[in-house]
Design an enzyme around this catalytic site. Structure first.
Site, PDB file in Angstrom:
ATOM      1  N   CYS A 133     -77.285 -51.822 -38.185  1.00  0.00           N
ATOM      2  CA  CYS A 133     -78.270 -52.317 -37.215  1.00  0.00           C
ATOM      3  C   CYS A 133     -79.135 -51.202 -36.613  1.00  0.00           C
ATOM      4  O   CYS A 133     -80.349 -51.365 -36.458  1.00  0.00           O
ATOM      5  CB  CYS A 133     -77.570 -53.089 -36.100  1.00  0.00           C
ATOM      6  SG  CYS A 133     -76.049 -52.305 -35.543  1.00  0.00           S
ATOM      7  N   HIS A 246     -80.078 -53.337 -29.212  1.00  0.00           N
ATOM      8  CA  HIS A 246     -79.876 -51.892 -29.236  1.00  0.00           C
ATOM      9  C   HIS A 246     -81.209 -51.235 -28.861  1.00  0.00           C
ATOM     10  O   HIS A 246     -82.270 -51.631 -29.361  1.00  0.00           O
ATOM     11  CB  HIS A 246     -79.484 -51.405 -30.627  1.00  0.00           C
ATOM     12  CG  HIS A 246     -78.088 -51.787 -31.056  1.00  0.00           C
ATOM     13  ND1 HIS A 246     -77.196 -52.458 -30.259  1.00  0.00           N
ATOM     14  CD2 HIS A 246     -77.448 -51.542 -32.230  1.00  0.00           C
ATOM     15  CE1 HIS A 246     -76.054 -52.619 -30.923  1.00  0.00           C
ATOM     16  NE2 HIS A 246     -76.185 -52.081 -32.124  1.00  0.00           N
TER      17      HIS A 246
END
Ligand code: 3JN
Length: 339
Positions: A133, A246
Site C-alpha cells: 500500500c 496512509h
C-alpha cells in the site's frame, strides 16, 4: 491471458478480511462485469454470507477444484496462502491478482500499478502482484515527476493507519483509546507498543540492515515498478493512531530542475491524482478527508531549499482502496480492456 467475455467469473480469496471486504465493495461500486462471484476464507468464516449487489453469497473453504470456471481471482489472504493457492488457481486457467508480498519481487511476475506500468500486464504468466500500500500511493506520484525531470533520490517517511494491519488492529486502537479516556489499563495484543495517542517508528519486522521489511518493500518495489534500479530510496515507516489512509512525506531529488508550479501542473495532468494544495486556505490532504476516495491526494508542494533540484510534498491515499482493493480491481479492469 484473459479471454474476452461479456461477464467474468470472479473469486475473492480472503473475502472476510479488511481488504477482502473492500474488494467486494469495489467490484460492486465500479460495476465490474462480474458473472458469478465466489468468496473464499479460512475455516473460521465458514457458514457466513457476505452481500454482493442484492445477493447473499456464502463464504467457502478453498480446495483444489475451487478455481475451475473462475476467470479472475483476487487474493488477499496473506503470503502463505498465496504461495500455496495462487499457482493452483493459475493452473486452473484463471488470472490471479495477489495482494501479498509473496510474488512481488519474482522476476516472472509483473508488479503493477495501472496508472504507472500497465504495459507490464502484457507479460504475465497467470499471476500478477499488487504492490504494498505505501509503495502504490508513492509511485502514482513519482511516475509523472520521473517522466518530467528524472528522479535521482527519494527520502520518504510514512504515517500509516492501523487498518494496514487489519481489523484486529482497528479494534485495538479503539479499545486502547476508550481505556485511556476511562483511566483504565491499556491492553496490547497486535502491536509491541501502545498505539493510541502514540507513534510507533517501525512497521513489520526488522532486517539485518536495521530497516524494517515495510521500508525495504518500498525501496525494492518502487524500483521494479519504475523499471529503474538506479533511483536511491530511503524509507522510515511509522504507525500512527489513524484508522484509515496512509500519509507520506516525500523529498524527491530530480535530475533536472523542476519548480513547484511545474510539479503542480505535471501532477494535475496525471491519472489517479488530485493536487490539493492551498496553504493560504489551510488546504492540504488529510486522512479524514481522503478515506474512501480513489485518488492519491498531494499537497504541501514546495522547494527543498537546502539543496539543488529537490522538492517536498505530502501525499495521502486510502490504504484499503488505492493501496489494496482498488488497485487490484483496476488491474482486473485493464485485463478486461486488453482482452
Ligand atoms: O502495515 C501496513 O500498513 C501494510 C501492511 C502490509 C502487509 C502486512 C502483512 C504482510 C503485507 C504487504 O502487503 O506487504 C504483508 C505481506 O504480504 O507480506
Amino acid at each position: 491471458m484473459l479471454k474476452k467475455k461479456d461477464r467474468y467469473n470472479v473469486a475473492v480469496v480472503g473475502a472476510t478480511g479488511a481488504v477482502g471486504n473492500e474488494m467486494i465493495a469495489t467490484l460492486e461500486e465500479r460495476d465490474f462485469p462480474v458473472g458469478r462471484l465466489r468468496l473464499f476464507a479460512s475455516e473460521m468464516s465458514e457458514g457466513r454470507n457476505l452481500k454482493f449487489r442484492d445477493a447473499d453469497i456464502p463464504v467457502e473453504i478453498l480446495n483444489e477444484d475451487s478455481f475451475i470456471g473462475i476467470d479472475i481471482a483476487l487474493f488477499s489472504a496473506g503470503g502463505e496462502r498465496s504461495r500455496i493457492w495462487a499457482p493452483v488457481a493459475a493452473r486452473s486457467g484463471c488470472v490471479v491478482i495477489d495482494n501479498s508480498s509473496q510474488w512481488r519481487m519474482d522476476p516472472e511476475v509483473p508488479l503493477v500499478v495501472p496508472e504507472v506500468n500497465p504495459h507490464d500486464l502484457e507479460w504475465h504468466k497467470g499471476i500478477i502482484a499488487n504492490p504494498n500500500c505505501s509503495t502504490i500511493q508513492m509511485v502514482v506520484v513519482l511516475k509523472p515527476i520521473y517522466d518530467a525531470a528524472g528522479i535521482r533520490r527519494v527520502v520518504v517517511t510514512t504515517f500509516q493507519s492501523v487498518s494496514g494491519t487489519g481489523k484486529k488492529a482497528m479494534d485495538e486502537l479503539m479499545q486502547q483509546t476508550v481505556a485511556i479516556l476511562n483511566f483504565k489499563p491499556v491492553e496490547k495484543n497486535v502491536y509491541p507498543h501502545q498505539i493510541a495517542f502514540n507513534c510507533i517508528p517501525h512497521i513489520d519486522s526488522f532486517l539485518e540492515n536495521d530497516y524494517t521489511k515495510e521500508e525495504m518493500k518500498m525501496v525494492n518495489e518502487t524500483r521494479k515498478i519504475l523499471g529503474d534500479d538506479s533511483i536511491g530510496i530511503t524509507a522510515t515507516t511509522v504507525r500512527v493512531p489513524v484508522f484509515r489512509c496512509h500519509s507520506e512525506s516525500l523529498n524527491i531529488e530530480t535530475d533536472k530542475k523542476i519548480t513547484p508550479n511545474e510539479v503542480r501542473a505535471v501532477l494535475s495532468a496525471a491519472p489517479g491524482l488530485v493536487v490539493y494544495d492551498a496553504p493560504e486556505k489551510n488546504i492540504s490532504p488529510l486522512a479524514t478527508d481522503v478515506a474512501d476516495r480513489h485518488e492519491t491526494y498531494v499537497g504541501r508542494i514546495r522547494e527543498d531549499e537546502s539543496t539543488e533540484n529537490a522538492i517536498n510534498m505530502w501525499i495521502v491515499a486510502d490504504n484499503l482502496r488505492k493501496g489494496a482493493a482498488l488497485n487490484a480491481v483496476q488491474i482486473a479492469e485493464k485485463l478486461v480492456e486488453m482482452a
